[in-house]
Write a protein that holds these residues in place. Structure first.
Motif, PDB file in Angstrom:
ATOM      1  N   GLU A  23       1.025  -1.419   0.111  1.00 56.66           N
ATOM      2  CA  GLU A  23      -0.427   0.351   0.205  1.00 56.66           C
ATOM      3  C   GLU A  23       1.004   1.353   0.217  1.00 56.66           C
ATOM      4  OE1 GLU A  23      -3.494   0.004   2.852  1.00 56.66           O
ATOM      5  OE2 GLU A  23      -4.156  -1.559   1.895  1.00 56.66           O
ATOM      6  N   HIS A  71      -9.721   1.077  -4.214  1.00 59.03           N
ATOM      7  CA  HIS A  71     -10.606   1.355  -3.220  1.00 59.03           C
ATOM      8  C   HIS A  71     -11.126   3.070  -3.338  1.00 59.03           C
ATOM      9  CE1 HIS A  71     -11.267   1.616   1.090  1.00 59.03           C
ATOM     10  NE2 HIS A  71     -10.935   0.673   1.297  1.00 59.03           N
ATOM     11  N   LYS A 124      -9.860   4.888   0.227  1.00 58.77           N
ATOM     12  CA  LYS A 124      -8.046   5.273   0.042  1.00 58.77           C
ATOM     13  C   LYS A 124      -6.833   5.092  -1.372  1.00 58.77           C
ATOM     14  CE  LYS A 124      -7.047   0.967   3.484  1.00 58.77           C
ATOM     15  NZ  LYS A 124      -6.982  -0.620   3.489  1.00 58.77           N
ATOM     16  N   LYS A 125      -8.316   5.104  -2.465  1.00 61.78           N
ATOM     17  CA  LYS A 125      -7.278   5.653  -3.632  1.00 61.78           C
ATOM     18  C   LYS A 125      -5.731   4.623  -4.011  1.00 61.78           C
ATOM     19  CE  LYS A 125     -10.167   9.139  -3.528  1.00 61.78           C
ATOM     20  NZ  LYS A 125     -11.501   8.754  -4.501  1.00 61.78           N
ATOM     21  N   ASP A 178      -7.046  -2.476  -4.641  1.00 61.22           N
ATOM     22  CA  ASP A 178      -7.208  -3.357  -3.240  1.00 61.22           C
ATOM     23  C   ASP A 178      -7.676  -4.547  -3.828  1.00 61.22           C
ATOM     24  OD1 ASP A 178      -7.909  -4.570  -0.325  1.00 61.22           O
ATOM     25  OD2 ASP A 178     -10.032  -4.427  -0.707  1.00 61.22           O
ATOM     26  N   ARG A 237      -0.573  11.576  -3.847  1.00 60.24           N
ATOM     27  CA  ARG A 237      -0.351  10.493  -2.265  1.00 60.24           C
ATOM     28  C   ARG A 237       0.820  11.051  -0.523  1.00 60.24           C
ATOM     29  NH1 ARG A 237      -1.636   5.879   0.352  1.00 60.24           N
ATOM     30  NH2 ARG A 237      -0.205   3.917   0.914  1.00 60.24           N
ATOM     31  N   GLU A 277      -2.746  13.437   7.415  1.00 61.16           N
ATOM     32  CA  GLU A 277      -3.495  12.775   7.603  1.00 61.16           C
ATOM     33  C   GLU A 277      -2.404  12.816   9.587  1.00 61.16           C
ATOM     34  OE1 GLU A 277      -3.627   9.395   6.245  1.00 61.16           O
ATOM     35  OE2 GLU A 277      -5.033   9.333   5.092  1.00 61.16           O
TER      36      GLU A 277
END
Length: 252
Positions: free
Chosen positions: A95, A116, A119-120, A123, A238, A245
C-alpha cells in the motif's frame, strides 16, 4: 518460491449461499459496491430445444484472486507495489508503494482488483493475511457451509490443499490468450470457463518495464510522458495526503 499458497475448490458443492462473499467483505472491510471474491453461475441454455436432455441444474463456481504464477498485474505495475511474495507465492499489494494508477486492474484476466474509493489505491484478496498470521485459514474457507473451498500450501505434502490436489484430477479457469498459471484449482470440472478476459496492461507501462525508459520515449513519445506525469502527480498527491493525516494525528 518457498511455498505456494493455493485454493482447491469442489464447485459441485457450492450452493450459492454467498456466505464466502459476505464473510470476506466483513473481515476485510471491503467497501460497498466492491468485492474481493465472487460466485459465477452457469445456467442451462433454456433456448436449446433439447436442454432437458443435457443439464437441468445450475452450477456455481466460487472464485477470487488466482494468485497466479505468471501474474500480468505485476508486469503492469510501474512502482513495484504489486508483487509475488517469494515466501508464500501470494500476489500482494504494498500500500505504501501503490499510487492508485490502476494500471494493474485491466491487466488482470479475472477482474480481481479494484481501486479502493477511500484509500485511492488498489485492493484485492490477500488470502486474509491477518488471519493467517494468527494461524487461521481465509474467512471464505472457514465460512463455507459445504466446505467447497480447501486452502493450503501445495508444496507442503501435509497441507490439506496439497492432499486434495494430489488425490483428484483438477482443472483451471484460463483465458486462452493470457495463461497466467492461476493457483486456483477446481476438482474434476467446473463451469463457467469462458469468462476470463485477455490481460490488457497499458502499453507505455509494459514498454517502460521491458525495454527501459530511453526506448520508451522513442516508441511512445508524448503518450508515455503523459502517463508518467499522471503517475508522478498521483505519487505526490498520495505523499501529501499521508503527511496531512500524520499531522492531524499529531495535533490530536
Amino acid at each position: 518460491m518457498k511455498s505456494q499458497l493455493a485454493m482447491v475448490i469442489d464447485s459441485s458443492k457450492c450452493i450459492d449461499c454467498k456466505g464466502c462473499m459476505v464473510a470476506c467483505k466483513v473481515e476485510n472491510n471491503v467497501p460497498q459496491g466492491y468485492w474481493r471474491n465472487w460466485i459465477k453461475t452457469d445456467e442451462p441454455d433454456f433456448s436449446d430445444p433439447d436442454w432437458m436432455k443435457k443439464r437441468v441444474t445450475s452450477h456455481y463456481q466460487p472464485g477470487g484472486c488466482m494468485h497466479c504464477d505468471v501474474p500480468t498485474c505485476v508486469e503492469a505495475c510501474p512502482t513495484g507495489a504489486t508483487y509475488k511474495d517469494e515466501a508464500t507465492g501470494a500476489v500482494k499489494v504494498n500500500e505504501e508503494l501503490c499510487i492508485g494508477c490502476s494500471s494493474c486492474v485491466p491487466a488482470c484476466p479475472y477482474d480481481a482488483r479494484y481501486k479502493h474509493p477511500v484509500k485511492k489505491i488498489v485492493d484485492k484478496c490477500d488470502y486474509c493475511e491477518s488471519r493467517r498470521a494468527r494461524g487461521a485459514v481465509p474467512t471464505c474457507v472457514e465460512t463455507c457451509p459445504t466446505k467447497a473451498r480447501v486452502f493450503g500450501d501445495l508444496k507442503d505434502p501435509q497441507s490439506e490443499a496439497a492432499r486434495v490436489f494430489a488425490k483428484n484430477k483438477t482443472v483451471q479457469v484460463i483465458n486462452p490468450v493470457t495463461d497466467t498459471r492461476p493457483n486456483m484449482y477446481y476438482i474434476a470440472d467446473t463451469a463457467p470457463k469462458q469468462w476470463p478476459v485477455e490481460a490488457k496492461p497499458p502499453v507505455p507501462i509494459s514498454l517502460m518495464k521491458k525495454a527501459g525508459v530511453p526506448l520508451v520515449w522513442a516508441f511512445t513519445g508524448l503518450n508515455a510522458l503523459a502517463v508518467l506525469a499522471m503517475l508522478g502527480k498521483q505519487f505526490v498527491d498520495r505523499k501529501d495526503r499521508v503527511a496531512s493525516e500524520e499531522s492531524s494525528q499529531t495535533e490530536r
